[in-house]
Enzyme design. Structure first.
Site, short mmCIF file in Angstrom:
data_model
loop_
_atom_site.label_atom_id
_atom_site.label_comp_id
_atom_site.label_asym_id
_atom_site.label_seq_id
_atom_site.Cartn_x
_atom_site.Cartn_y
_atom_site.Cartn_z
N TYR A 11 -3.96 -43.03 4.73
CA TYR A 11 -3.83 -42.00 5.56
C TYR A 11 -2.27 -41.38 5.46
O TYR A 11 -1.30 -42.59 5.24
CB TYR A 11 -3.78 -42.28 6.91
CG TYR A 11 -4.94 -41.32 7.80
CD1 TYR A 11 -4.89 -39.99 7.62
CD2 TYR A 11 -6.14 -42.19 8.48
CE1 TYR A 11 -6.02 -39.41 8.23
CE2 TYR A 11 -7.05 -41.30 8.98
CZ TYR A 11 -7.12 -39.86 8.68
OH TYR A 11 -8.11 -39.08 9.28
N LYS A 68 -9.67 -24.09 -10.94
CA LYS A 68 -10.40 -23.01 -11.82
C LYS A 68 -9.49 -23.11 -13.04
O LYS A 68 -9.68 -23.93 -13.79
CB LYS A 68 -10.19 -21.67 -10.92
CG LYS A 68 -11.03 -21.51 -9.49
CD LYS A 68 -10.73 -20.40 -8.75
CE LYS A 68 -11.58 -20.38 -7.58
NZ LYS A 68 -10.82 -20.69 -6.13
N1 DSN Z 1 -15.32 -19.80 -4.91
C1 DSN Z 1 -14.23 -19.03 -5.35
C2 DSN Z 1 -14.71 -17.95 -6.40
O1 DSN Z 1 -15.68 -18.16 -6.77
O2 DSN Z 1 -13.99 -17.02 -6.60
C3 DSN Z 1 -13.42 -18.32 -4.28
O3 DSN Z 1 -13.67 -18.87 -2.84
#
Ligand code: DSN
Length: 479
Positions: free
Chosen positions: A71, A280
């Site tokens: 934590y 991403k």
């Molecule tokens: N999950 C993301 C996307 O696919 O664009 C957005 O939340």
């Protein structure tokens, strides 16, 4: 080999994963089996979901440690728990790499996701712009010093602010003030869209709407807009109306890190607060990150416990590893390839008669309007999946099929670029997608039902397998 494929240390990673899976097997073999199967499935399909990628074994392995057990609420050097010295080290490293990579004065590595990062940003903006001046007006330093009545007045003011962001159907995100998300319950929201003629953001129209609505927060950024944004112009608009510019670069952070987006297209020098996910196009672990100017940094730094639960120390450690990877020169080549491949995919669709929202792309994603194939997005998404092509359906501007069935399919190039796909392979991907869609028949009884002949699905799978075998995921990694 890309860093994310990790071929240079595949033997070590293989041995580590074999050991990990054998430990899991002794407790819950079904989880070990599903973990193995997930790798098989990811290796064997064309992953075109614009928000997904393949993190390196170094990033993935960093998440599986005892940092998970610690934590560490609070911030670096100022925790509500004892013995956080090692968490301080990894959080400081993640922040340092983020500051250096993006040229930001301040970075906060604790958000667990993009939604959390946006929530931290919104509350930091509210704290800086509304709460702190409100406390000064009441002549106190801390919210706990206010009387119940004065606190109610300040709470009402905090809950009565305005936010303007991109509309959902033109590519904005649910967290940009839409009612199903908490941001829409916190703010009065108004959207700006895109020009119906060009599909592009019309900055004069954004400025006119902002002058009329006078938002406290102007949000730029998107999850399904296939074009670049001029953040210098967005900042001009924000400054003119007295708004704080917040940019959500979750989708394109990898293109910013890789210096594909520079100057007016780099949000960090222009925004007061920039948020992102780390998994991403940035190719890190699942999580969020907030970058801020000195003015907003103190409030962002209070993200936990303001809106976040205890930081995920194992994920912050993995963010530090991923951001270190993104600072390597090869990440720039990767980011450029992501953009080049999106162009190739778009051109591949256009030359085969596809209808693209905005007519093309200049980022990492392509939005194909599938109504010209006589399909809904839902039917197209399912038919593509039957042929081993993983995508997601997405609304197009003024979508007649709404946000559930939709009329579009969103494609992204970050994941397959990590595997080594280039422009030739992406042209072939366009060919395979068009092959599936042009052989899929809608069933008039439902927006979800369709027919795709087995021989077409099998043929596309066989062609995909050739591309995938030539560009293996985690080459040399054997379980
Ligand atoms: N999950 C993301 C996307 O696919 O664009 C957005 O939340």
């Amino acid at each position: 080999m890309t860093a994310a494929q990790g071929a240079d240390y595949a033997e070590t990673a293989s041995s580590a994963y074999r050991d990990i899976l054998s430990v899991i097997e002794q407790v819950e073999p079904r989880v070990a089996a599903a973990t193995r199967q997930e790798l098989t499935d990811q290796r064997g399909s064309l992953k075109l979901i614009a928000s997904e990628n393949y993190a390196s074994p170094a990033v993935l392995l960093t998440m599986g440690t005892w940092f998970s057990d610690k934590y560490a609420e609070g911030t670096i050097g100022h925790r509500f728990y004892a013995a956080c010295q090692n968490v301080d080290t990894v959080e400081a490293l993640a922040a340092e790499h983020a500051r250096e990579l993006f040229g930001a004065p301040y970075a906060y590595a604790q958000p667990h996701s993009g939604i959390d990062a946006n929530l931290v940003a919104y509350w930091a903006i509210l704290a800086t712009r509304v709460e702190t001046p409100g406390l000064a007006e009441f002549g106190v330093k801390h919210v706990n010093d206010l009387s119940e009545a004065d606190w109610e007045l300040l709470r009402a003011k905090l809950g009565n602010q305005r936010l303007m962001g991109m509309s959902l159907d033109t590519g904005g995100h649910l967290t940009h003030g839409f009612r199903p998300n908490i941001s829409g319950k916190m703010f009065h929201q108004r959207s700006y869209g895109t020009s119906p003629e060009t599909g592009l953001i019309d900055y004069d129209a954004v400025a006119a709407a902002a002058r009329e609505f006078k938002p406290l927060v102007l949000v730029a950024g998107y999850s399904a807009y296939p074009r670049r944004v001029n953040f210098a112009k967005m900042r001009e608009i924000a400054d003119e109306v007295g708004a704080t510019l917040m940019v959500d670069m979750a989708h394109f952070a990898g293109l910013v890190a890789g210096k594909v987006f520079t100057g007016d297209e780099d949000p960090v020098p222009h925004a007061h607060v920039t948020t992102t996910t780390t998994h991403k196009s940035l190719r890190g672990p699942r999580g969020g990150l907030v970058l801020a100017t000195e003015e907003y940094a103190p409030a962002v730094d209070k993200g936990c416990p303001m809106v976040l639960g205890g930081p995920l120390s194992h994920v912050m450690a993995a963010k530090a590893v991923a951001l270190a990877e993104a600072r390597r020169p090869e990440f720039r080549s990767y980011a450029q390839a992501v953009a080049d491949n999106a162009q190739a995919l778009a051109e591949g669709f256009l030359k085969r008669g596809g209808n693209l929202v905005t007519g093309g792309t200049d980022n990492h994603l392509v939005l194909l309007d599938v109504t010209s194939f006589g399909l809904t997005g839902r039917q197209a998404e399912s038919a593509l999946l039957d042929a081993g092509i993983v995508t997601n359906r997405n609304a197009v501007p003024a979508d007649p099929n709404g946000a559930w069935y939709t009329s579009g399919i969103r494609f992204g190039t970050p994941a397959l670029t990590t595997r080594g796909f280039g422009v030739k392979e992406f042209d072939k991907v366009a060919d395979l997608v068009v092959e599936v869609l042009s052989n899929t028949s809608a069933d008039g009884s439902s927006k979800a039902k369709y027919t795709l002949p087995d021989n077409i699905a099998d043929g596309v799978k066989a062609s995909s397998a050739e591309l995938l075998d030539a560009n293996p995921l985690y080459p040399g990694l054997t379980l």
